[in-house]
Motif scaffolding. Structure first.
Motif, short mmCIF file in Angstrom:
data_model
loop_
_atom_site.label_atom_id
_atom_site.label_comp_id
_atom_site.label_asym_id
_atom_site.label_seq_id
_atom_site.Cartn_x
_atom_site.Cartn_y
_atom_site.Cartn_z
N ARG A 20 0.76 4.15 1.49
CA ARG A 20 1.09 4.76 2.79
C ARG A 20 2.13 3.95 3.54
NH1 ARG A 20 -4.60 3.57 6.06
NH2 ARG A 20 -5.05 1.57 5.04
N TYR A 21 2.10 2.62 3.39
CA TYR A 21 3.08 1.80 4.11
C TYR A 21 4.39 1.67 3.34
CZ TYR A 21 -0.99 1.06 6.95
OH TYR A 21 -2.09 1.28 7.74
N TYR A 75 0.93 7.82 6.60
CA TYR A 75 0.79 6.81 7.64
C TYR A 75 0.56 7.46 9.01
CZ TYR A 75 5.75 8.05 7.92
OH TYR A 75 6.93 8.74 7.99
N GLU A 109 0.84 -1.20 0.00
CA GLU A 109 0.00 0.00 0.00
C GLU A 109 0.88 1.25 0.00
OE1 GLU A 109 -3.41 0.39 2.57
OE2 GLU A 109 -3.26 -1.75 3.09
N THR A 165 7.32 -2.75 -4.52
CA THR A 165 6.85 -3.26 -3.24
C THR A 165 8.04 -3.79 -2.44
OG1 THR A 165 6.42 -5.47 -4.14
CG2 THR A 165 4.62 -3.84 -4.23
#
Length: 213
Positions: free
Chosen positions: A35-36, A107, A33, A84
């Protein structure tokens, strides 16, 4: 107090239902994701600390968090061609959420209070008192029920502290049960709760907060 000075007061948190990180444990995660991904990039550029914590409910844009989580340190990471990450967080110390604060990015961030859990920073005696035979007997049936028998050879030789924490992290308990394991005061308390959960599961009885196995 010396241990407290090396623990970051302000940390990013990763709210993830059903994920349990315990001091001394290792939690592999795939980060995808935005934000992460941003959180991971920022952590890698600073102290490499991320707090794992469960949401009380997954509903809503900013779900309410449980009051206790565990600080993790990024000890392994790999960036894939699609941007990722595959990471491993190593558990350092539990914390209580003092307050949530404004974050610089997408986050969430909190101020963490470690005062109740500084014993997590001490070396754990592998002779932690608990009924290992009872735990092993229960686990054989539990793993068989959940078709996880392949895990047993890799964990049965672990010393007491690692055995208890590893089982607590990998067993498919409910989020409420995992939170109860996290908040157990001592390792012996956690071992006793772990055995009770395994036996309740086998009996099909209710667990913490009315959950049924």
């Amino acid at each position: 107090m010396g241990a407290a000075r090396v623990l970051p007061e302000t940390i990013p948190v990763f709210p993830l239902e059903g994920a349990l990180l315990l001091p001394g444990g290792r939690l592999p995660l795939r980060i995808f994701e935005p934000r992460y991904l941003e959180m991971t990039d920022d952590a890698l550029g600073t102290s490499r600390h991320i707090g794992m914590i469960q949401p009380v409910s997954a509903a809503g844009k900013l779900p309410r968090l449980y009051s206790v989580g565990c600080l993790g340190r990024l000890t392994s990471w790999n960036e894939a061609s699609d941007g990722t990450y595959s990471i491993v967080l190593s558990g350092v110390c539990r914390f209580r959420v003092h307050e949530e604060i404004a974050a610089p990015g997408l986050y969430r961030m909190i101020k963490a209070d470690y005062a109740e859990y500084l014993a997590d920073m001490e070396r754990t005696d592998d002779d932690t008192p608990f009924d290992r035979r009872r735990l092993e007997l229960g686990m054989r049936g539990f793993l068989g029920k959940h078709k996880l028998e392949s895990l047993w050879p890799t964990i049965e030789e672990l010393p007491g502290s690692l055995l208890v924490n590893s089982l607590a992290m990998v067993c498919p308990f409910t989020p409420a049960e995992k939170q109860a394991l996290l908040e157990s005061g001592t390792l012996t308390d956690r071992a006793n709760l772990l055995m009770a959960l395994i036996e309740m599961n086998a009996a099909g009885s209710a667990g913490p907060e009315g959950t049924v196995q």
